[in-house]
Every structure is written in C-alpha cells, then in structure tokens.
Design a protein around this motif. Structure first.
Motif, PDB file in Angstrom:
ATOM      1  N   ILE A   1      45.065  32.090  60.036  1.00 54.80           N
ATOM      2  CA  ILE A   1      44.056  32.588  59.103  1.00 54.80           C
ATOM      3  C   ILE A   1      42.661  32.501  59.714  1.00 54.80           C
ATOM      4  O   ILE A   1      41.874  33.465  59.677  1.00 54.80           O
ATOM      5  CB  ILE A   1      44.116  31.805  57.774  1.00 54.80           C
ATOM      6  CG1 ILE A   1      45.411  32.133  57.026  1.00 54.80           C
ATOM      7  CG2 ILE A   1      42.899  32.124  56.892  1.00 54.80           C
ATOM      8  CD1 ILE A   1      45.647  31.261  55.802  1.00 54.80           C
ATOM      9  N   GLN A   2      42.355  31.359  60.294  1.00 55.54           N
ATOM     10  CA  GLN A   2      41.006  31.125  60.813  1.00 55.54           C
ATOM     11  C   GLN A   2      40.685  31.989  62.026  1.00 55.54           C
ATOM     12  O   GLN A   2      39.504  32.244  62.314  1.00 55.54           O
ATOM     13  CB  GLN A   2      40.843  29.641  61.142  1.00 55.54           C
ATOM     14  CG  GLN A   2      40.813  28.759  59.897  1.00 55.54           C
ATOM     15  CD  GLN A   2      41.120  27.303  60.160  1.00 55.54           C
ATOM     16  OE1 GLN A   2      41.506  26.913  61.275  1.00 55.54           O
ATOM     17  NE2 GLN A   2      40.985  26.466  59.143  1.00 55.54           N
TER      18      GLN A   2
ATOM     19  N   SER B   1      41.994  35.128  62.412  1.00 55.51           N
ATOM     20  CA  SER B   1      42.373  36.504  62.087  1.00 55.51           C
ATOM     21  C   SER B   1      41.154  37.412  62.087  1.00 55.51           C
ATOM     22  O   SER B   1      40.012  36.958  61.977  1.00 55.51           O
ATOM     23  CB  SER B   1      43.054  36.560  60.722  1.00 55.51           C
ATOM     24  OG  SER B   1      42.158  36.143  59.717  1.00 55.51           O
TER      25      SER B   1
ATOM     26  N   ILE C   1      46.302  39.234  55.570  1.00 55.88           N
ATOM     27  CA  ILE C   1      47.257  38.683  56.525  1.00 55.88           C
ATOM     28  C   ILE C   1      48.476  38.219  55.735  1.00 55.88           C
ATOM     29  O   ILE C   1      48.351  37.570  54.701  1.00 55.88           O
ATOM     30  CB  ILE C   1      46.634  37.530  57.350  1.00 55.88           C
ATOM     31  CG1 ILE C   1      47.579  37.071  58.451  1.00 55.88           C
ATOM     32  CG2 ILE C   1      46.186  36.369  56.476  1.00 55.88           C
ATOM     33  CD1 ILE C   1      46.913  36.135  59.483  1.00 55.88           C
TER      34      ILE C   1
ATOM     35  N   ILE D   1      44.837  26.191  52.255  1.00 54.03           N
ATOM     36  CA  ILE D   1      44.949  27.609  52.587  1.00 54.03           C
ATOM     37  C   ILE D   1      43.868  28.409  51.880  1.00 54.03           C
ATOM     38  O   ILE D   1      43.226  29.295  52.477  1.00 54.03           O
ATOM     39  CB  ILE D   1      46.351  28.123  52.242  1.00 54.03           C
ATOM     40  CG1 ILE D   1      47.381  27.534  53.223  1.00 54.03           C
ATOM     41  CG2 ILE D   1      46.401  29.653  52.252  1.00 54.03           C
ATOM     42  CD1 ILE D   1      48.815  27.718  52.798  1.00 54.03           C
TER      43      ILE D   1
ATOM     44  N   CYS E   1      40.973  30.727  53.653  1.00 57.91           N
ATOM     45  CA  CYS E   1      40.718  32.133  53.317  1.00 57.91           C
ATOM     46  C   CYS E   1      39.246  32.348  52.991  1.00 57.91           C
ATOM     47  O   CYS E   1      38.640  33.351  53.402  1.00 57.91           O
ATOM     48  CB  CYS E   1      41.580  32.559  52.129  1.00 57.91           C
ATOM     49  SG  CYS E   1      43.339  32.708  52.497  1.00 57.91           S
TER      50      CYS E   1
ATOM     51  N   SER F   1      37.100  32.091  56.169  1.00 55.71           N
ATOM     52  CA  SER F   1      37.416  33.114  57.168  1.00 55.71           C
ATOM     53  C   SER F   1      37.281  34.535  56.634  1.00 55.71           C
ATOM     54  O   SER F   1      37.473  35.492  57.380  1.00 55.71           O
ATOM     55  CB  SER F   1      38.840  32.904  57.700  1.00 55.71           C
ATOM     56  OG  SER F   1      38.998  31.609  58.232  1.00 55.71           O
TER      57      SER F   1
ATOM     58  N   VAL G   1      39.241  36.276  54.635  1.00 54.47           N
ATOM     59  CA  VAL G   1      40.486  37.026  54.757  1.00 54.47           C
ATOM     60  C   VAL G   1      41.370  36.712  53.552  1.00 54.47           C
ATOM     61  O   VAL G   1      41.386  35.588  53.058  1.00 54.47           O
ATOM     62  CB  VAL G   1      41.227  36.694  56.073  1.00 54.47           C
ATOM     63  CG1 VAL G   1      41.598  35.228  56.148  1.00 54.47           C
ATOM     64  CG2 VAL G   1      42.476  37.557  56.248  1.00 54.47           C
ATOM     65  N   SER G   2      42.068  37.709  53.046  1.00 48.55           N
ATOM     66  CA  SER G   2      43.044  37.516  51.978  1.00 48.55           C
ATOM     67  C   SER G   2      44.410  37.273  52.601  1.00 48.55           C
ATOM     68  O   SER G   2      44.761  37.914  53.595  1.00 48.55           O
ATOM     69  CB  SER G   2      43.087  38.741  51.061  1.00 48.55           C
ATOM     70  OG  SER G   2      41.821  38.976  50.480  1.00 48.55           O
ATOM     71  N   ALA G   3      45.184  36.345  52.028  1.00 54.19           N
ATOM     72  CA  ALA G   3      46.451  35.944  52.638  1.00 54.19           C
ATOM     73  C   ALA G   3      47.587  35.975  51.632  1.00 54.19           C
ATOM     74  O   ALA G   3      47.406  35.621  50.464  1.00 54.19           O
ATOM     75  CB  ALA G   3      46.332  34.536  53.234  1.00 54.19           C
TER      76      ALA G   3
ATOM     77  N   ASP H   1      39.882  36.682  49.737  1.00 54.02           N
ATOM     78  CA  ASP H   1      38.931  36.251  50.755  1.00 54.02           C
ATOM     79  C   ASP H   1      37.811  35.396  50.169  1.00 54.02           C
ATOM     80  O   ASP H   1      36.955  34.904  50.908  1.00 54.02           O
ATOM     81  CB  ASP H   1      38.357  37.456  51.506  1.00 54.02           C
ATOM     82  CG  ASP H   1      37.969  38.581  50.579  1.00 54.02           C
ATOM     83  OD1 ASP H   1      37.959  38.390  49.348  1.00 54.02           O
ATOM     84  OD2 ASP H   1      37.683  39.679  51.078  1.00 54.02           O
TER      85      ASP H   1
END
Length: 240
Positions: free
Chosen positions: A28-29, A31, A36, A62, A66, A69, A71-73, A94
């Motif tokens: 994640i970090q 990406s 992701i 987690i 997100c 970073s 970002v959506s996971a 995110d």
C-alpha cells in the motif's frame, strides 16, 4: 469519463497475519494507483485460525496506511460475526474510511467446513465509479467444489450499476481448471460489460492456473501477470 489506475497484487499468503500484514502495508505504502486489490484472505491467511482482536487492529493499521498513501484498498480477510466465520473483502478509501465490506456468497464445500456464506451483494461508489467485490468461487462456481447453484453475481453486479468488479481469489495450480476459469472471466466480463480486476494468490508449488490481471468489458485480457512468482499488475481504466 472517469479514469482510475488499478493495481492487482499477486502475492504469496502465509498462514498468519504476522507475516502478511507487514507486506500488505508495504504494498500500500509503495503503490502508485487509485485502487489496490489483494488476494482472498491475504491478511489472515486462508484458514479459521486467526485472532479476531488482532485482526481488527490490523484493519486499523491498513486504514491508516491508505490514508497516508492516498490509495483505496480491497483487503481479503477473515471476520467473525456472532461466533461464525466469514470470508470477506474490506474496502478502505484513500481517506482511511471503511466504505463497506463484501462477504463470500458461494463458499466452496471445503470452505463451508469452517465458514458461513454471506447474505447480501453490495456495490460501492468512489472516485466517480461504481464497483463490486467478488471472492473466489463467487465468480465462477467451479465444478468439483460443491453442488451449489450459480447466482451469476457478475451479471447481478453489472445490473446494479457496477462498472468494475474487484475479484480476490486463491485458485491454486491445478491446470484442469485453467480453461474454465479463463472462459468464465472473459464471458462474464463481456456479459456484464464491466472490467474484472483479479488478484490471485501466488503459489510456491508451481504455476497458477489463472494469473492476476485485468479483463476488459469486451472479454479480453488487457494486462496480466506471469503465472509464476509475485507480481503487481497496474492498468489505467477508462470508465464511462
């Protein structure tokens, strides 16, 4: 037209989150994507031997990753409700918020020895797209894994507005299933007119019977990993 970058992580999954969590956080970090997606039960390991308390703490870590970073996971995990285990995909935005979760609706016969099927099919909205999550057997209801009816979940998600389906899986290496899995991915994507982004669990015992990757709404591979080893597959989707 929405444009989103997706990354599918094909990673080995250890039996415990002590090994899996640091690797998920690192993916994640490091990406460079909007979404992701990780394999089935990639956090807890594909088993019922996990601590509910420590799993929930891992979810908080987690969510924080997100947020920092951007970002959506989509995270594969085990979860317990009222003493019953479910296989689940959890969707974190995110901003570090839980957008929701999808539980596996068609567990295999082996799964059902220790987990229960989920009950609802969900869609989610983020980054101007509507998407759904399927887990393993949910998509293809494979012969040899139990005499269960096919609820055609990909088609149902598309009818509910899903433009992208994030599919977390752990298919193994039996080559007899390769043609079946590939045909199902392609035909179901084409029937629903949606992208399917597959994250499969990497195997240390040989080549996967289906690689991680992205299937177009026309039912064609537009990106995929090799069938051996760990890989990240990234692709920009243009979603109407």
């Amino acid at each position: 037209m929405a444009r989103v970058r997706v990354s599918s992580v094909q990673m080995t999954v250890a039996p415990t989150k002590n090994d899996n969590l640091p690797r998920i956080l690192d993916f994640i970090q490091n990406s460079n994507c909007d979404f992701i997606v990780f394999p089935e039960m990639s956090l807890t390991g594909y088993n019922n031997d996990f601590s509910d308390t420590r799993t929930r703490e891992a979810w908080r870590q987690i969510a924080a990753a997100c947020r920092t970073s951007y970002v959506s996971a989509i995270i594969g995990t085990g979860v317990r409700h009222d003493g019953h285990t479910h296989i689940q995909s959890r969707v974190y935005s995110d901003a570090g918020n839980l957008l929701g979760a999808q539980e596996k609706l068609v567990p295999t016969e082996d799964d059902r020895a220790w987990c229960r099927p989920g009950e609802e099919l969900h869609t989610f909205q983020h980054h101007d797209i509507t998407f759904g999550c399927l887990i393993g057997n949910d998509l293809w209801v494979a012969p040899g894994h139990g005499p269960y009816p096919d609820p055609r979940l990909t088609f149902r998600l598309s009818q509910n507005g899903a433009q992208v389906i994030f599919h977390s899986a752990c298919t193994g290496t039996d080559p007899d299933y390769t043609a079946y899995y590939e045909a199902n991915l392609k035909l179901r994507a084409r029937e629903g007119g949606c992208y399917i982004v597959l994250a499969n669990t990497a195997s240390e015992d040989g080549a996967l019977n289906i690689p991680s990757g992205v299937i177009s709404p026309m039912g064609e591979w537009i990106a995929h990993a090799p069938t051996t080893g760990e890989h990240i597959v990234s692709h920009d989707l243009e979603v109407e």
